[in-house]
Design an enzyme around this catalytic site. Structure first.
Site, PDB file in Angstrom:
ATOM      1  N   SER A  67       0.863  -1.183   0.000  1.00 23.08           N
ATOM      2  CA  SER A  67       0.000   0.000   0.000  1.00 23.08           C
ATOM      3  C   SER A  67       0.895   1.226   0.000  1.00 23.08           C
ATOM      4  CB  SER A  67      -0.875  -0.023   1.259  1.00 23.08           C
ATOM      5  OG  SER A  67      -1.462   1.242   1.511  1.00 23.08           O
ATOM      6  N   TYR A  86      -2.783  -0.260  10.225  1.00 20.38           N
ATOM      7  CA  TYR A  86      -2.663  -0.598   8.805  1.00 20.38           C
ATOM      8  C   TYR A  86      -1.297  -0.189   8.269  1.00 20.38           C
ATOM      9  CZ  TYR A  86      -4.046  -0.811   3.841  1.00 20.38           C
ATOM     10  OH  TYR A  86      -4.131  -1.096   2.507  1.00 20.38           O
TER      11      TYR A  86
END
Length: 261
Positions: free
Chosen positions: A147, A160
């Protein structure tokens, strides 16, 4: 090897985790279009059944399995079942993941640990399960879905970002440890992608939509189509000398400081 053959996945078995819908489904579909046989998992029968229907509608004969990727014995069984049904796994795409948007000082430790468990520990578990078969077969491809949060921080995504940053380093370490055995492990880092989940954020006039467009040199959201070519590249012989790399498909966000107000 000819140029087209370098991107062919014919005869390959690909496991894409959490690929009943969304980005995982798009990635699995791309690998299937390039010739791979697809295996995928989900955590319950409802999601699995929807995934199987979606693949059938797309003309893809995918094999689905129920498996929690944080459960090591379950993952070992999954890989053994795939090998029995389809053959050894040649390509692993660690796609399954979650995000919890909570300010760090308000986040419960159990929620933090859940994100780490699914987004970081599970890719370790699944990679660990397929690597012996790849060694025995003489090579393989592992693609970890990273990501932009593998590189950047943002409000409310501490767990995250920690997981995806760790996944980037796990990617590099797998490449370092198993590269001599013809196993390439790379990351694919999507930017902000058009999915049903992001639809409300993409409404014209929505502050987040305006923010993303201003931060993206391409001046648009990405699509799942944008991810297909990079996924096939990383899964194919064309990337045999690419190892430990994270390929960001973000329209240039990570290269850009943004427009001056």
């Amino acid at each position: 090897m000819s140029y087209p053959d370098a991107f062919s996945l014919k005869g390959k078995v690909a496991l894409v985790t959490g690929a009943s819908y969304g980005i995982g489904f798009a990635l699995a579909s791309a690998l299937a279009e390039a010739g791979a046989t697809i295996a995928f998992n989900d955590v319950n029968e409802e999601f699995l059944a929807k995934g199987i229907e979606a693949y059938k509608a797309a003309g893809i004969d995918a094999k689905g399995y129920i498996c929690d990727v944080t459960d090591e014995p379950g993952v070992q069984k999954l890989v053994a079942d795939i090998e029995k049904d389809l053959g050894p796994v040649d390509i692993l795409v660690n796609n399954a993941g979650i995000i919890r948007r909570t300010p760090m000082h308000e986040m419960d430790v159990k929620d933090f640990r859940q994100v780490i468990d699914i987004d970081l520990t599970a890719p370790f578990i699944v990679a660990k399960a397929v690597i012996p078969g790849m060694i025995k077969k003489g090579g393989g491809k592992i693609i970890n879905i990273c990501s932009m949060m593998s590189e950047l921080g943002r409000e409310t995504v501490s767990a995250y970002a920690a997981a995806k940053g760790g996944l980037k380093m796990l990617t590099r370490n797998i490449a370092s440890e198993y590269g001599s055995l013809n196993i390439q492990c790379n990351g694919l880092g999507p930017g902000y992608i058009e999915t049903p989940q992001t639809a409300p954020l993409r409404e014209p006039g929505h502050p987040f939509n305006s923010f993303i467009l201003a931060k993206t040199p391409a001046n648009r959201w990405g699509t799942t189509q944008d991810l297909k070519g990079p996924a096939v590249f990383l899964a194919s012989p064309a990337s045999d000398f690419v190892n430990g790399h994270v390929l960001y498909v973000d329209g240039g966000i990570l290269a850009y400081i943004g427009k001056q107000p």
